[in-house]
Write a protein that holds these residues in place. Structure first.
Motif, PDB file in Angstrom:
ATOM      1  N   ASN A 198     -89.868  27.341 133.625  1.00 17.75           N
ATOM      2  CA  ASN A 198     -90.980  26.486 134.040  1.00 17.75           C
ATOM      3  C   ASN A 198     -92.171  26.537 133.092  1.00 17.75           C
ATOM      4  O   ASN A 198     -93.174  25.870 133.335  1.00 17.75           O
ATOM      5  N   VAL A 199     -92.088  27.321 132.002  1.00 17.98           N
ATOM      6  CA  VAL A 199     -93.277  27.515 131.173  1.00 17.98           C
ATOM      7  C   VAL A 199     -93.725  26.216 130.515  1.00 17.98           C
ATOM      8  O   VAL A 199     -94.922  25.960 130.389  1.00 17.98           O
ATOM      9  N   ALA A 200     -92.784  25.364 130.086  1.00 20.78           N
ATOM     10  CA  ALA A 200     -93.171  24.109 129.432  1.00 20.78           C
ATOM     11  C   ALA A 200     -93.956  23.219 130.393  1.00 20.78           C
ATOM     12  O   ALA A 200     -94.981  22.650 130.030  1.00 20.78           O
ATOM     13  N   ALA A 201     -93.478  23.117 131.633  1.00 23.98           N
ATOM     14  CA  ALA A 201     -94.165  22.277 132.612  1.00 23.98           C
ATOM     15  C   ALA A 201     -95.532  22.845 132.969  1.00 23.98           C
ATOM     16  O   ALA A 201     -96.503  22.097 133.130  1.00 23.98           O
ATOM     17  N   VAL A 202     -95.620  24.166 133.083  1.00 21.53           N
ATOM     18  CA  VAL A 202     -96.897  24.782 133.438  1.00 21.53           C
ATOM     19  C   VAL A 202     -97.916  24.580 132.325  1.00 21.53           C
ATOM     20  O   VAL A 202     -99.078  24.260 132.566  1.00 21.53           O
ATOM     21  N   LEU A 203     -97.484  24.748 131.067  1.00 17.94           N
ATOM     22  CA  LEU A 203     -98.393  24.529 129.944  1.00 17.94           C
ATOM     23  C   LEU A 203     -98.799  23.065 129.851  1.00 17.94           C
ATOM     24  O   LEU A 203     -99.956  22.742 129.580  1.00 17.94           O
ATOM     25  N   ALA A 204     -97.856  22.172 130.073  1.00 23.69           N
ATOM     26  CA  ALA A 204     -98.166  20.740 129.977  1.00 23.69           C
ATOM     27  C   ALA A 204     -99.130  20.300 131.066  1.00 23.69           C
ATOM     28  O   ALA A 204     -99.897  19.344 130.869  1.00 23.69           O
ATOM     29  N   SER A 205     -99.129  20.991 132.192  1.00 20.84           N
ATOM     30  CA  SER A 205    -100.016  20.623 133.296  1.00 20.84           C
ATOM     31  C   SER A 205    -101.443  21.099 133.083  1.00 20.84           C
ATOM     32  O   SER A 205    -102.324  20.796 133.895  1.00 20.84           O
ATOM     33  N   ALA A 206    -101.679  21.858 132.007  1.00 22.38           N
ATOM     34  CA  ALA A 206    -103.009  22.398 131.682  1.00 22.38           C
ATOM     35  C   ALA A 206    -103.509  23.376 132.736  1.00 22.38           C
ATOM     36  O   ALA A 206    -104.713  23.607 132.841  1.00 22.38           O
ATOM     37  N   SER A 207    -102.605  23.966 133.513  1.00 20.12           N
ATOM     38  CA  SER A 207    -103.023  24.935 134.526  1.00 20.12           C
ATOM     39  C   SER A 207    -103.152  26.341 133.956  1.00 20.12           C
ATOM     40  O   SER A 207    -103.671  27.228 134.625  1.00 20.12           O
ATOM     41  N   ILE A 208    -102.660  26.568 132.731  1.00 20.10           N
ATOM     42  CA  ILE A 208    -102.848  27.844 132.040  1.00 20.10           C
ATOM     43  C   ILE A 208    -103.271  27.574 130.603  1.00 20.10           C
ATOM     44  O   ILE A 208    -102.998  26.509 130.043  1.00 20.10           O
ATOM     45  N   ASP A 209    -103.948  28.548 130.003  1.00 17.81           N
ATOM     46  CA  ASP A 209    -104.418  28.414 128.621  1.00 17.81           C
ATOM     47  C   ASP A 209    -103.430  28.984 127.619  1.00 17.81           C
ATOM     48  O   ASP A 209    -103.458  28.615 126.446  1.00 17.81           O
ATOM     49  N   ALA A 210    -102.560  29.888 128.071  1.00 15.65           N
ATOM     50  CA  ALA A 210    -101.553  30.481 127.192  1.00 15.65           C
ATOM     51  C   ALA A 210    -100.510  31.149 128.060  1.00 15.65           C
ATOM     52  O   ALA A 210    -100.738  31.431 129.243  1.00 15.65           O
ATOM     53  N   ALA A 211     -99.344  31.394 127.464  1.00 17.12           N
ATOM     54  CA  ALA A 211     -98.273  32.082 128.180  1.00 17.12           C
ATOM     55  C   ALA A 211     -97.578  33.025 127.217  1.00 17.12           C
ATOM     56  O   ALA A 211     -97.581  32.811 125.994  1.00 17.12           O
ATOM     57  N   ILE A 212     -96.998  34.082 127.759  1.00 23.63           N
ATOM     58  CA  ILE A 212     -96.188  35.008 126.969  1.00 23.63           C
ATOM     59  C   ILE A 212     -94.848  35.137 127.664  1.00 23.63           C
ATOM     60  O   ILE A 212     -94.757  35.640 128.781  1.00 23.63           O
TER      61      ILE A 212
END
Length: 325
Positions: free
Chosen positions: A140-154
């Motif tokens: 789900n990381v791509a969708a979460v990043l695309a939604s602008a709900s997080i600034d970065a992910a690891i």
């Protein structure tokens, strides 16, 4: 939305008007604006039509403002300068005074090894900044990043849109974690002994399969499947169960339970790099850059072993990165 955004007035006409008013000449204004003289004259005609009143009158070889033009110039001049200043002003981010709140997408395993040192860094260098940790997985990381709900992910990740930037942090290997008081294992674990023991696994899918099953097509004797790494040390402690865990997770568990042990796996287990991911929209955000740089520095200073980026071609991107064990 204010009604002004829906009107037909081209705000670029105000810039042309201000330059003509300053130079009192269409020709000189055209030279400064890198436009042709007819283009400047056409812009003035459009603005005059929009305003509904003459803004200039000719006087000799030059132009002078009408009373309506004087009022318009007095009104727009400070705003035009503010817009230019805002566009050209250098970044003013200062970590010592910033009170930004940034949102990080982390797996539970990453929280264990990253958040403690990251919070210590922020305490020293950015005491007013705050971090919100949100759960992500590679699915789900791509969708979460695309939604602008997080600034970065690891996390580990497969193909991602071009709008998401990525930086490899490390290639983490796996080790076998056990309690030597109950799991009688030799210093070098044989594959037959590994599969003879019972195991506890972490499965984000809520099943009894893990990366070992996917990579080797061999089943372990799974006694327990849990959804996170949070209590894995407590489960291993005092039992004969084995756990196949990322090295960084094992190091954090051993820091709390030093009587536990780790051993190399008796087989090669391919993997994928742990990556720092962020949306292109925050690539130039100074607060986000600061946080990303500190995360990268923390990883550089950590004693991480396992596969290296040069082995990517040989090992591939990993069989199933949803199953950490």
């Amino acid at each position: 939305m204010p009604d002004i955004y829906g009107r037909t007035l081209d705000l670029n006409l105000l810039r042309v008007f201000a330059v003509v008013a300053e130079n009192r000449s269409v020709t000189q204004a055209a030279s400064r604006l890198y436009l042709t003289q007819p283009a400047v004259s056409a812009a003035l005609r459009r603005l005059t039509t929009a305003v509904g009143a003459p803004l200039f009158v000719r006087q000799g070889r030059g132009l002078v403002l009408t009373a309506r033009g004087e009022r318009l110039l007095a009104s727009i001049h400070p705003h035009l300068q503010s817009l230019v200043d805002a566009a050209l002003a250098p970044p003013s981010f200062d970590p010592r005074t910033s009170d930004r709140t940034l949102r990080l997408g982390l797996s539970d395993a990453t929280e264990v090894w990253l958040l403690p040192p990251l919070l210590r860094v922020l305490e020293r260098e950015a005491p007013r900044m705050r971090v919100i940790s949100l759960p992500v997985q590679f699915r789900n990381v791509a969708a979460v990043l695309a939604s602008a709900s997080i600034d970065a992910a690891i996390t580990v990740a497969d193909e991602l849109p071009a709008s998401i930037h990525r930086q490899t942090l490390y290639w983490g290997g796996f080790v076998c974690l056990f309690d030597p008081r109950h799991a009688r294992l030799k210093r070098t674990i044989r594959e037959s002994d590994y599969f003879a023991h019972e195991h506890v696994i972490v499965s984000y899918n809520g099943d009894l399969r893990g990366v070992v099953e996917d990579a080797l097509q061999k089943s372990r004797r799974v006694r327990c499947s849990v959804s996170s790494f949070a209590n894995l040390g407590a489960i291993i402690d005092g039992s004969a169960l084995l756990a196949t865990v990322p090295l960084l997770v094992a190091q954090q568990i051993l820091a709390v339970r030093p009587h536990l042990r780790t051993a190399p796996l008796p087989f090669e287990l391919g993997g994928a790099p742990m990556e720092l991911l962020w949306p292109a929209a925050v690539d130039d955000d100074e607060a986000c850059r600061f946080l990303r740089s500190r995360i990268a520095r923390i990883v550089e200073e950590m004693p991480v072993s396992g596969t290296r980026p040069s082995e990517e071609k040989r090992l591939g991107r990993g069989a199933d990165k949803t199953r950490p064990q």
